[in-house]
Design a protein around this motif. Sequence first.
Motif, mmCIF file in Angstrom:
data_model
loop_
_atom_site.group_PDB
_atom_site.id
_atom_site.type_symbol
_atom_site.label_atom_id
_atom_site.label_comp_id
_atom_site.label_asym_id
_atom_site.label_seq_id
_atom_site.Cartn_x
_atom_site.Cartn_y
_atom_site.Cartn_z
ATOM 1 N N LEU A 52 1.819 -15.058 -10.954
ATOM 2 C CA LEU A 52 1.081 -14.969 -9.702
ATOM 3 C C LEU A 52 -0.051 -13.954 -9.704
ATOM 4 N N GLY A 53 -0.074 -13.071 -10.692
ATOM 5 C CA GLY A 53 -1.071 -12.008 -10.733
ATOM 6 C C GLY A 53 -0.485 -10.693 -10.255
ATOM 7 N N LYS A 54 -1.268 -9.634 -10.385
ATOM 8 C CA LYS A 54 -0.817 -8.286 -10.055
ATOM 9 C C LYS A 54 -0.439 -8.186 -8.575
ATOM 10 N N LEU A 55 0.690 -7.551 -8.324
ATOM 11 C CA LEU A 55 1.136 -7.273 -6.964
ATOM 12 C C LEU A 55 0.476 -5.983 -6.495
ATOM 13 N N ASN A 56 -0.388 -6.083 -5.496
ATOM 14 C CA ASN A 56 -1.069 -4.904 -4.965
ATOM 15 C C ASN A 56 -0.203 -4.136 -3.981
ATOM 16 N N ILE A 87 4.479 -0.628 4.547
ATOM 17 C CA ILE A 87 3.818 -1.077 3.317
ATOM 18 C C ILE A 87 4.477 -0.406 2.121
ATOM 19 N N THR A 88 4.637 -1.158 1.038
ATOM 20 C CA THR A 88 5.090 -0.595 -0.232
ATOM 21 C C THR A 88 4.080 -0.955 -1.310
ATOM 22 N N ILE A 89 3.789 0.014 -2.143
ATOM 23 C CA ILE A 89 2.872 -0.182 -3.266
ATOM 24 C C ILE A 89 3.638 0.181 -4.539
ATOM 25 N N PRO A 90 3.888 -0.811 -5.412
ATOM 26 C CA PRO A 90 4.573 -0.496 -6.667
ATOM 27 C C PRO A 90 3.635 0.203 -7.636
ATOM 28 N N ILE A 91 4.138 1.229 -8.289
ATOM 29 C CA ILE A 91 3.372 1.945 -9.308
ATOM 30 C C ILE A 91 4.046 1.624 -10.641
ATOM 31 N N THR A 92 3.346 0.886 -11.472
ATOM 32 C CA THR A 92 3.926 0.440 -12.740
ATOM 33 C C THR A 92 3.257 1.137 -13.914
ATOM 34 N N ASN A 93 3.980 1.175 -15.029
ATOM 35 C CA ASN A 93 3.413 1.761 -16.242
ATOM 36 C C ASN A 93 2.643 0.687 -17.017
ATOM 37 N N LEU A 146 8.334 -0.725 -13.277
ATOM 38 C CA LEU A 146 8.248 0.130 -12.104
ATOM 39 C C LEU A 146 8.555 1.575 -12.474
ATOM 40 N N GLU A 147 7.668 2.479 -12.108
ATOM 41 C CA GLU A 147 7.850 3.917 -12.328
ATOM 42 C C GLU A 147 8.064 4.654 -11.003
ATOM 43 N N TYR A 148 7.248 4.300 -10.030
ATOM 44 C CA TYR A 148 7.302 4.933 -8.721
ATOM 45 C C TYR A 148 7.029 3.874 -7.664
ATOM 46 N N LEU A 149 7.317 4.246 -6.425
ATOM 47 C CA LEU A 149 7.029 3.368 -5.308
ATOM 48 C C LEU A 149 6.430 4.231 -4.204
ATOM 49 N N LEU A 150 5.308 3.791 -3.681
ATOM 50 C CA LEU A 150 4.704 4.465 -2.547
ATOM 51 C C LEU A 150 5.091 3.661 -1.309
ATOM 52 N N ILE A 151 5.684 4.335 -0.350
ATOM 53 C CA ILE A 151 6.074 3.702 0.904
ATOM 54 C C ILE A 151 5.291 4.390 2.006
ATOM 55 N N GLU A 162 -9.070 -0.624 0.402
ATOM 56 C CA GLU A 162 -10.305 0.141 0.240
ATOM 57 C C GLU A 162 -10.126 1.654 0.375
ATOM 58 N N LYS A 163 -9.111 2.091 1.098
ATOM 59 C CA LYS A 163 -8.921 3.530 1.294
ATOM 60 C C LYS A 163 -7.712 4.060 0.522
ATOM 61 N N VAL A 164 -6.561 3.400 0.674
ATOM 62 C CA VAL A 164 -5.324 3.930 0.102
ATOM 63 C C VAL A 164 -5.224 3.660 -1.397
ATOM 64 N N ILE A 165 -5.368 2.419 -1.809
ATOM 65 C CA ILE A 165 -5.145 2.067 -3.217
ATOM 66 C C ILE A 165 -6.091 2.794 -4.167
ATOM 67 N N PRO A 166 -7.373 2.990 -3.856
ATOM 68 C CA PRO A 166 -8.202 3.774 -4.787
ATOM 69 C C PRO A 166 -7.668 5.189 -5.012
ATOM 70 N N VAL A 167 -7.206 5.855 -3.971
ATOM 71 C CA VAL A 167 -6.652 7.204 -4.104
ATOM 72 C C VAL A 167 -5.375 7.158 -4.935
ATOM 73 N N VAL A 168 -4.516 6.183 -4.630
ATOM 74 C CA VAL A 168 -3.235 6.043 -5.332
ATOM 75 C C VAL A 168 -3.463 5.713 -6.803
ATOM 76 N N THR A 169 -4.363 4.798 -7.093
ATOM 77 C CA THR A 169 -4.652 4.400 -8.473
ATOM 78 C C THR A 169 -5.176 5.578 -9.284
ATOM 79 N N ASN A 170 -6.114 6.313 -8.719
ATOM 80 C CA ASN A 170 -6.672 7.479 -9.392
ATOM 81 C C ASN A 170 -5.581 8.516 -9.662
ATOM 82 N N PHE A 171 -4.769 8.789 -8.667
ATOM 83 C CA PHE A 171 -3.708 9.783 -8.806
ATOM 84 C C PHE A 171 -2.701 9.382 -9.882
ATOM 85 N N PHE A 172 -2.162 8.168 -9.794
ATOM 86 C CA PHE A 172 -1.101 7.774 -10.713
ATOM 87 C C PHE A 172 -1.616 7.471 -12.122
#
Length: 139
Positions: A73-77, A89-95, A100-105, A121-131
């Motif tokens: 299905l493609g990447k789960l955002n 909202i939950t955002i899976p953080i994968t290696n 799955l490594e972490y989960l942002l809730i 546009e606001k949350v995922i860019p910050v989360v992606t950069n951080f993780f």
Amino acid sequence: MEKNVTDFSSLCNKLVGLDPRIRFVGVTDKHGMILTTAERTGIVPLLNDEETEQYAITASTRQYTRLRWQDLLGKLNYTCSLYEKILRITIPITNQKNRLEYLLIFTLDPNTDDFDYLIMEKVIPVVTNFFSRILTKSY
């Protein structure tokens, strides 16, 4: 890991400050154990600490099921559940191996109509950069 928890706390606080409609942010490990949280100032939580912990474990378990379909299905955002009182909202953080490594809730006020824009546009860019930095340190 202790350094990461301090970093995670900073991330949660930064995310809560991104938008006034963000109520709660938490980071869990891959098992759903909460590492740290932050809340919007003045908020009355809808769940107590034990209920939040139970939710986090359940959310982590569900992510494992969802991640197995990414090859097709493609990447789960993110995943989103709209309740009468909350938008959760939950955002899976994968290696790099898509494990799955972490989960942002996090939660939003339920009347947040532009939640997809807020998340993508606001949350995922910050989360992606951080993780991307955190996961690079882990390997």
